[in-house]
Design a protein around this motif. Structure first.
Motif, PDB file in Angstrom:
ATOM      1  N   SER A  56     -39.377  15.157  65.903  1.00  0.00           N
ATOM      2  CA  SER A  56     -40.339  14.151  66.349  1.00  0.00           C
ATOM      3  C   SER A  56     -41.327  13.804  65.236  1.00  0.00           C
ATOM      4  CB  SER A  56     -41.100  14.653  67.575  1.00  0.00           C
ATOM      5  OG  SER A  56     -40.228  14.936  68.644  1.00  0.00           O
ATOM      6  N   ALA A  57     -41.751  14.813  64.495  1.00  0.00           N
ATOM      7  CA  ALA A  57     -42.687  14.587  63.398  1.00  0.00           C
ATOM      8  C   ALA A  57     -42.130  13.560  62.414  1.00  0.00           C
ATOM      9  CB  ALA A  57     -42.975  15.901  62.671  1.00  0.00           C
ATOM     10  N   ALA A  58     -40.864  13.738  62.072  1.00  0.00           N
ATOM     11  CA  ALA A  58     -40.265  12.861  61.072  1.00  0.00           C
ATOM     12  C   ALA A  58     -40.148  11.435  61.588  1.00  0.00           C
ATOM     13  CB  ALA A  58     -38.891  13.398  60.681  1.00  0.00           C
ATOM     14  N   TYR A  59     -39.796  11.296  62.848  1.00  0.00           N
ATOM     15  CA  TYR A  59     -39.700   9.950  63.412  1.00  0.00           C
ATOM     16  C   TYR A  59     -41.085   9.323  63.593  1.00  0.00           C
ATOM     17  CZ  TYR A  59     -34.656   9.687  64.228  1.00  0.00           C
ATOM     18  OH  TYR A  59     -33.287   9.587  64.062  1.00  0.00           O
ATOM     19  N   PHE A  60     -42.083  10.155  63.844  1.00  0.00           N
ATOM     20  CA  PHE A  60     -43.454   9.647  63.937  1.00  0.00           C
ATOM     21  C   PHE A  60     -43.875   9.073  62.576  1.00  0.00           C
ATOM     22  CE2 PHE A  60     -48.054   9.987  63.776  1.00  0.00           C
ATOM     23  CZ  PHE A  60     -48.476   9.636  65.053  1.00  0.00           C
ATOM     24  N   ALA A  61     -43.634   9.834  61.529  1.00  0.00           N
ATOM     25  CA  ALA A  61     -43.975   9.367  60.175  1.00  0.00           C
ATOM     26  C   ALA A  61     -43.189   8.102  59.834  1.00  0.00           C
ATOM     27  CB  ALA A  61     -43.688  10.469  59.161  1.00  0.00           C
ATOM     28  N   LEU A  62     -41.931   8.095  60.230  1.00  0.00           N
ATOM     29  CA  LEU A  62     -41.100   6.908  60.008  1.00  0.00           C
ATOM     30  C   LEU A  62     -41.691   5.690  60.716  1.00  0.00           C
ATOM     31  CD1 LEU A  62     -37.896   5.991  59.272  1.00  0.00           C
ATOM     32  CD2 LEU A  62     -37.808   5.992  61.750  1.00  0.00           C
ATOM     33  N   GLY A  63     -42.104   5.881  61.953  1.00  0.00           N
ATOM     34  CA  GLY A  63     -42.664   4.762  62.720  1.00  0.00           C
ATOM     35  C   GLY A  63     -43.925   4.224  62.068  1.00  0.00           C
ATOM     36  N   ARG A  64     -44.739   5.135  61.593  1.00  0.00           N
ATOM     37  CA  ARG A  64     -45.966   4.705  60.948  1.00  0.00           C
ATOM     38  C   ARG A  64     -45.672   3.920  59.673  1.00  0.00           C
ATOM     39  NH1 ARG A  64     -51.506   6.187  61.069  1.00  0.00           N
ATOM     40  NH2 ARG A  64     -52.428   5.571  59.071  1.00  0.00           N
ATOM     41  N   THR A 453     -36.926   7.760  69.133  1.00  0.00           N
ATOM     42  CA  THR A 453     -37.561   6.454  69.311  1.00  0.00           C
ATOM     43  C   THR A 453     -38.990   6.566  69.827  1.00  0.00           C
ATOM     44  OG1 THR A 453     -35.370   5.953  70.167  1.00  0.00           O
ATOM     45  CG2 THR A 453     -36.890   4.139  69.908  1.00  0.00           C
ATOM     46  N   THR A 454     -39.236   7.508  70.720  1.00  0.00           N
ATOM     47  CA  THR A 454     -40.598   7.677  71.232  1.00  0.00           C
ATOM     48  C   THR A 454     -41.560   7.956  70.084  1.00  0.00           C
ATOM     49  OG1 THR A 454     -39.727   8.563  73.295  1.00  0.00           O
ATOM     50  CG2 THR A 454     -42.027   9.037  72.786  1.00  0.00           C
ATOM     51  N   SER A 455     -41.164   8.862  69.213  1.00  0.00           N
ATOM     52  CA  SER A 455     -42.037   9.202  68.086  1.00  0.00           C
ATOM     53  C   SER A 455     -42.190   8.027  67.136  1.00  0.00           C
ATOM     54  CB  SER A 455     -41.470  10.407  67.338  1.00  0.00           C
ATOM     55  OG  SER A 455     -41.447  11.537  68.182  1.00  0.00           O
ATOM     56  N   THR A 456     -41.110   7.285  66.924  1.00  0.00           N
ATOM     57  CA  THR A 456     -41.203   6.101  66.076  1.00  0.00           C
ATOM     58  C   THR A 456     -42.255   5.143  66.642  1.00  0.00           C
ATOM     59  OG1 THR A 456     -38.866   6.306  65.509  1.00  0.00           O
ATOM     60  CG2 THR A 456     -39.903   4.177  65.083  1.00  0.00           C
ATOM     61  N   ALA A 457     -42.200   4.942  67.948  1.00  0.00           N
ATOM     62  CA  ALA A 457     -43.144   4.027  68.586  1.00  0.00           C
ATOM     63  C   ALA A 457     -44.580   4.538  68.445  1.00  0.00           C
ATOM     64  CB  ALA A 457     -42.785   3.859  70.060  1.00  0.00           C
ATOM     65  N   LEU A 458     -44.790   5.814  68.733  1.00  0.00           N
ATOM     66  CA  LEU A 458     -46.153   6.344  68.680  1.00  0.00           C
ATOM     67  C   LEU A 458     -46.667   6.376  67.246  1.00  0.00           C
ATOM     68  CD1 LEU A 458     -45.833   9.162  71.374  1.00  0.00           C
ATOM     69  CD2 LEU A 458     -46.744   6.840  71.646  1.00  0.00           C
ATOM     70  N   GLY A 459     -45.769   6.643  66.302  1.00  0.00           N
ATOM     71  CA  GLY A 459     -46.171   6.594  64.898  1.00  0.00           C
ATOM     72  C   GLY A 459     -46.592   5.195  64.497  1.00  0.00           C
ATOM     73  N   ALA A 460     -45.830   4.207  64.938  1.00  0.00           N
ATOM     74  CA  ALA A 460     -46.202   2.813  64.654  1.00  0.00           C
ATOM     75  C   ALA A 460     -47.544   2.496  65.295  1.00  0.00           C
ATOM     76  CB  ALA A 460     -45.114   1.868  65.168  1.00  0.00           C
ATOM     77  N   GLY A 461     -47.724   2.984  66.512  1.00  0.00           N
ATOM     78  CA  GLY A 461     -48.980   2.725  67.216  1.00  0.00           C
ATOM     79  C   GLY A 461     -50.181   3.374  66.554  1.00  0.00           C
ATOM     80  N   SER A 462     -49.933   4.484  65.869  1.00  0.00           N
ATOM     81  CA  SER A 462     -51.051   5.204  65.236  1.00  0.00           C
ATOM     82  C   SER A 462     -51.585   4.465  64.023  1.00  0.00           C
ATOM     83  CB  SER A 462     -50.588   6.602  64.806  1.00  0.00           C
ATOM     84  OG  SER A 462     -49.859   6.534  63.579  1.00  0.00           O
ATOM     85  N   ALA A 463     -50.857   3.465  63.565  1.00  0.00           N
ATOM     86  CA  ALA A 463     -51.173   2.860  62.269  1.00  0.00           C
ATOM     87  C   ALA A 463     -52.202   1.734  62.358  1.00  0.00           C
ATOM     88  CB  ALA A 463     -49.889   2.338  61.617  1.00  0.00           C
ATOM     89  N   THR A 464     -52.344   1.129  63.523  1.00  0.00           N
ATOM     90  CA  THR A 464     -53.267  -0.012  63.657  1.00  0.00           C
ATOM     91  C   THR A 464     -53.969   0.071  65.003  1.00  0.00           C
ATOM     92  OG1 THR A 464     -51.767  -1.503  64.861  1.00  0.00           O
ATOM     93  CG2 THR A 464     -51.548  -1.448  62.456  1.00  0.00           C
ATOM     94  N   ASP A 465     -54.907  -0.839  65.209  1.00  0.00           N
ATOM     95  CA  ASP A 465     -55.570  -0.918  66.506  1.00  0.00           C
ATOM     96  C   ASP A 465     -54.859  -1.872  67.461  1.00  0.00           C
ATOM     97  OD1 ASP A 465     -57.498   0.896  65.807  1.00  0.00           O
ATOM     98  OD2 ASP A 465     -58.843  -0.626  64.979  1.00  0.00           O
TER      99      ASP A 465
END
Lengths: 598, 598
Positions: A56-64, A453-465
């Motif tokens: 999940s960590a890796a997909y989170f970073a990927l999403g961001r 995919t969940t982590s990708t989404a949350l990582g993307a979400g963490s990047a902006t408001d």
């Protein structure tokens, strides 16, 4: 005088160089061997995310990184932790997303010795990384420290090369790992770069990107081909984050309009949504009518292979010159019918083409009716869709596409919308109409897995408001269920739209659906999971929503704080039939309209 | 005459060969590209498990193979699915567990073409597999089909070679993938091997294992060394499943008794539990007294590096000849103090040594007091433990070790007990007393990850009718939470003992615990998960149990059908202190007892 031990200083030096090189965020999974890196990142000014499951960590970073186009770093301890990064590294490779993977390792002499938690991490990700480097044992040796800084700066720069992608640094450490003071290590770590009078990164890297000049033969040829084309077409597939930043949609639209070419825009292309997407020549409904659409004679292709299979099939069948514009020169076109590759940034090529077309006179461009026929096809296509979305029609025959249509139509402006693989991205492609709103639409189409995919989404979400909307099937949500922990840990506020048909709905689209057994047990594989319980585990609000009520529930979720899961249940087989009926009706209607207009 | 298409026949031929070769079980993750394999396995007489998350699937197969010592096959579709197998493949490599990994792939010509769900699967697991082979495109060509059968038979045999381990077959398929009839393919698939009059596997493989003869110099040297030793010691680390089957514990005990050597038995060695474990010279409490134990002069080491760090440290410090017995000749001894390697089956070596010692006369063997001193140390060690387990002591100072003690003491006979990494296996090593009961104790000590443990346990449980006990920390349980789906899908009945201290308890054992920040945020990383909700998601019974009531709850769970989660909450910091106090008290008591007895 005492100083921190060598592992600590080594970690700090590495992180210092990355920070000066512009790294902004890191995602760390806890572990012992990685302590020097973790400590240094925690002391830094970088944004630090902590994730327990390395996959999940890796997909989170990927999403961001996918959202920002800037590298995100990853840290894990030695052992299988590093192998859990592998799926996301592959996705980053294929989707050209900048990721800097830092794996802690045991000292060299412990490899293949039977030592605990010691695996072979050398080139662990094979050819899936842009660059692999092995750091030496930490030591206060001037050349080693200079090498460390150069390697760190280079690794970071490689992640955003052409193409962008993952880079792997394997980082051995020996004890002590914690930041104890010791008298044994001189502080030559810090002194080395300062002695050179530097202020920023030790190695400033300014990477050029491959461009073609206006005056080049290749640009001239493409401009001439477009000017001479009767039926020119632009096809924009999924864009990688660096390309998305590099290429102004207005540049594409300007050239397309000049030559009278429609622009087929994948939902992940960056062209279907945003300024110019509704008053330009953008097509979003092609999946429904690609089989009956008129055939192009010159095709310009941007980005990766498009999501729509009917589109890909139609392009392969067309008697057309097909130009691929790809700075990495990768021939990403799996029907092998493309004829020309321009290995340069689409931006440089299209600016050049625009300039040349300015001097081409007024006869440059398509047949009079060419663009108009696509516009007619689009009108009919969206009218058919809208009819299917009418509450009465929807009550009779609910289908996932209706939810996707609403997700995009009613998404706030701006918003980040992440769409999972398998059916959701296909339904987004089919049912999301072009819209003049700043929707950043993302999906993992590099390797098209349903994992992470969940982590990708949350990582993307963490990047902006920007508000975050995540659309997922039930198998994808289950697969990366651990990723939901980031909602609380990383403070992401999302609307999660769950299309729940209890199993692999996509298999109903495949011929294997006619073979029972093994269809239900081995393909559809119903799991019976009650997702309200998953939501409860991660303290998320959960609402089961009827398809006809989805728009209202969606609006409420967008307007409220916190993360809501809106679960819409479908019957996969009924949805499959509904899609078939709709597709047939739409294709017939478009064909009739094109026929009448001829 | 029409016949199934070539992909279907290819899959059937492959599975037929594997079945004839003795494969018994396969774990399949649903996907499209793997359809020919899935269909063929579903038609076969093999036991077929279906798992949605490939990471869990791989660990499930690993667990099953670890329990049986026989290969389990794995099937997944193309793309990142295959990368999700990577962590378990690494564990199988390091722990020598036979796994046959079958990854479906797109046809060769689609590689690196931008085609959907197409990644580079060639040698995806690097050097972590015993053998990698790439199947050709399916075709009804006699040589190809013979090659397919040979490759399948060979792959299966390689998984149980010396050492056993994972094998990867990459299997490209082209459409049609489903079992449609087609007139285009002749049925030479079936005809080829039948024409050779075979009844079983096409290629019968009878693999020899490396042995040393009684008469060899190496066996003679070891026998002489043991006969001459004053202070001989046997150390049995974690055993791989093939070794566990090959080596009779009675053989080890007979040699050890003949020379008066104690047998230090890791909980994963196969020697701490079972016949002879309580009336022979088996030691289980060494972790508590390794620092003060008398020093051996000849050490015979079996299996992998032992779990106990005090033991490893003491062995490294001993002025002793250390003989490693490893059929794969891997020098698995990371302190680099071993002096001799006998690259042959321990069974052959020890049988040879026993024969030679028979003729060595009565003066062969240790000092009179040598074994007696260890027996005294053990008695004191277990008395100290038992005092700490008294209800009143436990109520004052609960600690995880008490649960581990009960788990082993009260486990049914026979039973399979799977213990997760990080603290549980260490506490099992410390607090599980040798017992004359058929407990098959398993853990993932190859790479010692905290990932995949739930699936490993359930896979092991699927292999026999033995009751299954799984002991896990909260991080491990979270990491492979998806694996719990197998309880229902695969019908496993387990007792899951959850030691919940809300985060990485092991970090309290490390020096980084003194550094705050970043200790809590980046190392202990409390997650606040309520595991009753996880249990609810997977329809498991859940009970929160006080440490003093654990034994009763455990007995109830063992006696009832269905899977129960018994959650015992601990405070990691208090447990750490308690372990420290106990360790100190025990070490002092043992040292006193040894001192008095001198």
């Amino acid at each position: 005088m005492s100083a921190p031990n060598r592992a600590t200083l080594w970690g700090r030096t590495l992180v210092d160089e990355l920070e000066k090189g512009g790294l902004e965020a890191v995602c760390i999974s806890p572990g012992s061997r990685s302590t020097p890196l973790t400590v240094a990142f925690a002391e830094s000014d970088l944004e630090v995310f902590s994730q327990l499951d390395e996959r999940s960590a890796a997909y989170f970073a990927l999403g961001r990184a996918r959202r920002t186009g800037e590298p995100t770093a990853l840290v894990c301890t030695s052992g299988t932790a590093a192998a859990n990064f592998h799926p996301a590294v592959i996705e980053a490779n294929q989707a050209r997303v900048p990721l800097l993977v830092l794996t802690a390792d045991r000292p060299h002499e412990l490899r293949d010795s039977g030592a605990n938690q010691t695996i072979d991490q050398v080139k662990l990700y094979g050819d899936a990384v842009r660059w692999y480097a092995e750091l030496p044992d930490p030591e206060a040796d001037e050349r080693k420290v200079r090498s460390l800084r150069t390697t760190a700066a280079r690794a970071l720069a490689e992640t955003v090369g052409t193409p962008a992608g993952p880079v792997h640094l394997n980082c051995p450490f020996r004890k002590p790992l914690e930041p104890t003071e010791t008298g044994a290590v001189p502080d030559s770590f810090a002194a080395t770069p300062a002695g050179r009078g530097r202020t920023g990164a030790f190695v400033e890297t300014d990477r050029g990107r491959p461009t073609l000049e206006d005056s080049s033969d290749a640009v001239a040829d493409l401009a001439d081909a477009l000017a001479a084309a009767d039926r020119p077409l632009f096809v924009a597939g999924p864009a990688d984050p660096v390309e998305r930043r590099d290429l102004e949609p207005a540049t594409v639209f300007a050239v397309a309009e000049r030559v009278g070419a429609p622009v087929v825009a994948d939902p992940l292309s960056g062209l279907r949504f945003g300024e110019g997407a509704t008053d330009g020549p953008v097509l979003g409904g092609y999946d429904a009518y690609a089989d009956v659409a008129p055939e192009p004679d010159v095709v310009v292709r941007l980005g990766a292979s498009p999501t729509s299979k009917p589109l890909r099939t139609a392009l392969a069948a067309a008697d057309a010159d097909q130009y691929l514009l790809d700075p990495a020169g990768a021939w990403r076109e799996a029907t092998f019918t493309a004829t020309d590759l321009l290995a340069a940034t689409p931006s440089s090529v299209l600016v050049g083409v625009r300039e040349r077309l300015r001097s081409a006179g007024d006869d440059a461009g398509a047949d009079d009716e060419w663009l108009e026929r696509f516009e007619r096809a689009e009108r009919v296509r969206w009218r058919c869709r809208d009819e299917a979305l009418e509450p009465s029609a929807l009550a009779d025959a609910p289908f996932e596409g209706a939810v996707l249509a609403t997700v995009f139509e009613d998404a706030p402006d701006p918003a980040t919308v992440v769409v999972a693989n398998s059916m959701p991205i296909r339904d987004a492609d089919r049912f999301a109409r072009p819209r003049d709103a700043e929707l950043t639409v993302l999906g993992n189409r590099g390797a098209s897995g349903i994992d992470g995919t969940t982590s990708t989404a949350l990582g993307a979400g963490s990047a902006t408001d920007d508000p975050l909307v995540f659309v997922t099937g039930d198998l994808s949500l289950y697969h990366d269920s651990n990723g939901l922990l980031a909602v609380q840990r990383c403070g992401v506020d999302a609307t999660i739209v769950l299309l729940d048909n209890d199993g692999g709905g996509i298999f109903h689209e495949l011929p294997i659906a006619d073979f029972e057994p093994p269809f239900t047990d081995q393909f559809e594989t119903p799991h019976g999971l009650e997702f309200e319980r998953l939501a409860a585990l991660y303290d998320l609000e959960f609402e089961r929503v009827d398809p006809v009520d989805f728009a209202a529930a969606y609006r409420r979720s967008i307007e409220s704080a916190g993360t809501q899961v809106l679960a819409v249940r479908f019957d996969a087989e009924a949805s499959h039939r509904r899609r078939g009926v709709l597709a047939e009706r739409t294709e017939t209607a478009v064909a009739d309209a094109l026929e009448r207009g001829r």
